[in-house]
Write a protein that holds these residues in place. Structure first.
Motif, PDB file in Angstrom:
ATOM      1  N   LEU A  72      -3.375   5.729  35.380  1.00  9.17           N
ATOM      2  CA  LEU A  72      -2.603   5.827  36.153  1.00  9.17           C
ATOM      3  C   LEU A  72      -3.444   6.181  37.665  1.00  9.17           C
ATOM      4  O   LEU A  72      -4.573   7.406  37.215  1.00  9.17           O
ATOM      5  CB  LEU A  72      -1.421   7.213  35.443  1.00  9.17           C
ATOM      6  CG  LEU A  72      -0.624   6.920  34.335  1.00  9.17           C
ATOM      7  CD1 LEU A  72       0.539   7.423  34.045  1.00  9.17           C
ATOM      8  CD2 LEU A  72       0.177   5.394  34.893  1.00  9.17           C
ATOM      9  N   SER A  75      -2.886  10.770  41.835  1.00  9.14           N
ATOM     10  CA  SER A  75      -1.598  11.490  42.373  1.00  9.14           C
ATOM     11  C   SER A  75      -0.699  11.448  41.666  1.00  9.14           C
ATOM     12  O   SER A  75       0.158  12.834  42.035  1.00  9.14           O
ATOM     13  CB  SER A  75      -0.947  10.333  44.147  1.00  9.14           C
ATOM     14  OG  SER A  75      -0.857   9.116  43.076  1.00  9.14           O
ATOM     15  N   THR A  76      -0.288  10.653  40.598  1.00 13.55           N
ATOM     16  CA  THR A  76       0.578  10.032  39.929  1.00 13.55           C
ATOM     17  C   THR A  76       0.432  11.296  38.194  1.00 13.55           C
ATOM     18  O   THR A  76       1.365  12.200  38.316  1.00 13.55           O
ATOM     19  CB  THR A  76       1.066   8.673  38.723  1.00 13.55           C
ATOM     20  OG1 THR A  76       1.179   7.819  40.056  1.00 13.55           O
ATOM     21  CG2 THR A  76       2.459   8.632  38.219  1.00 13.55           C
ATOM     22  N   LEU A  77      -0.815  11.350  37.876  1.00 18.00           N
ATOM     23  CA  LEU A  77      -1.017  12.213  37.195  1.00 18.00           C
ATOM     24  C   LEU A  77      -0.834  14.063  37.604  1.00 18.00           C
ATOM     25  O   LEU A  77      -0.455  15.198  36.831  1.00 18.00           O
ATOM     26  CB  LEU A  77      -2.374  12.556  36.768  1.00 18.00           C
ATOM     27  CG  LEU A  77      -3.528  10.870  35.281  1.00 18.00           C
ATOM     28  CD1 LEU A  77      -4.728  10.668  35.880  1.00 18.00           C
ATOM     29  CD2 LEU A  77      -2.173  11.200  34.317  1.00 18.00           C
ATOM     30  N   ALA A  79       1.694  15.216  39.707  1.00 16.61           N
ATOM     31  CA  ALA A  79       2.739  15.118  39.797  1.00 16.61           C
ATOM     32  C   ALA A  79       3.351  15.395  38.042  1.00 16.61           C
ATOM     33  O   ALA A  79       3.940  16.154  37.863  1.00 16.61           O
ATOM     34  CB  ALA A  79       3.504  13.878  39.862  1.00 16.61           C
ATOM     35  N   PHE A  80       2.559  15.286  36.970  1.00 18.52           N
ATOM     36  CA  PHE A  80       2.638  15.901  35.668  1.00 18.52           C
ATOM     37  C   PHE A  80       2.808  17.001  35.653  1.00 18.52           C
ATOM     38  O   PHE A  80       2.260  17.679  33.696  1.00 18.52           O
ATOM     39  CB  PHE A  80       2.636  14.955  34.768  1.00 18.52           C
ATOM     40  CG  PHE A  80       3.140  14.038  34.605  1.00 18.52           C
ATOM     41  CD1 PHE A  80       4.020  13.843  34.444  1.00 18.52           C
ATOM     42  CD2 PHE A  80       2.878  11.629  35.213  1.00 18.52           C
ATOM     43  CE1 PHE A  80       4.801  12.366  34.618  1.00 18.52           C
ATOM     44  CE2 PHE A  80       3.142  10.787  35.440  1.00 18.52           C
ATOM     45  CZ  PHE A  80       4.271  10.964  34.926  1.00 18.52           C
TER      46      PHE A  80
END
Length: 82
Positions: A72, A75-77, A79-80
């Motif tokens: 991933l 930026s996606t990581l 968000a979590f």
């Protein structure tokens, strides 16, 4: 030459101070005899609790993370993130 400030010729105030010193020392000794076993019991049970929690995997010490199919993006990581 002899020192007459100690012994039989000592003033009453010095003898009383010496007596109170030994009384305080004796109570300190008895308090230590009472407190030391209690502190040893606390240290032993605390060590046992730490060992059990480590063995059981509590607190995420042994958290297993499985690898996903794709990597991933950062930026996606982010968000979590909690």
């Amino acid at each position: 030459m002899t020192d007459i400030s100690h012994g039989a010729g000592a003033p009453a105030a010095d003898r009383a101070a010496n007596r109170y010193y030994f009384i305080a020392w004796r109570w300190h000794f008895y308090a230590g005899l009472y407190v030391i076993p209690f502190l040893l019991m606390l240290a032993t049970t605390g060590l046992i609790m730490l060992w059990i929690s480590w063995g059981a995997g509590l607190g995420a010490e042994r958290m297993a993370v499985t690898q996903g199919e794709a990597v991933l993006p950062l930026s996606t990581l982010k968000a979590f993130r909690l």
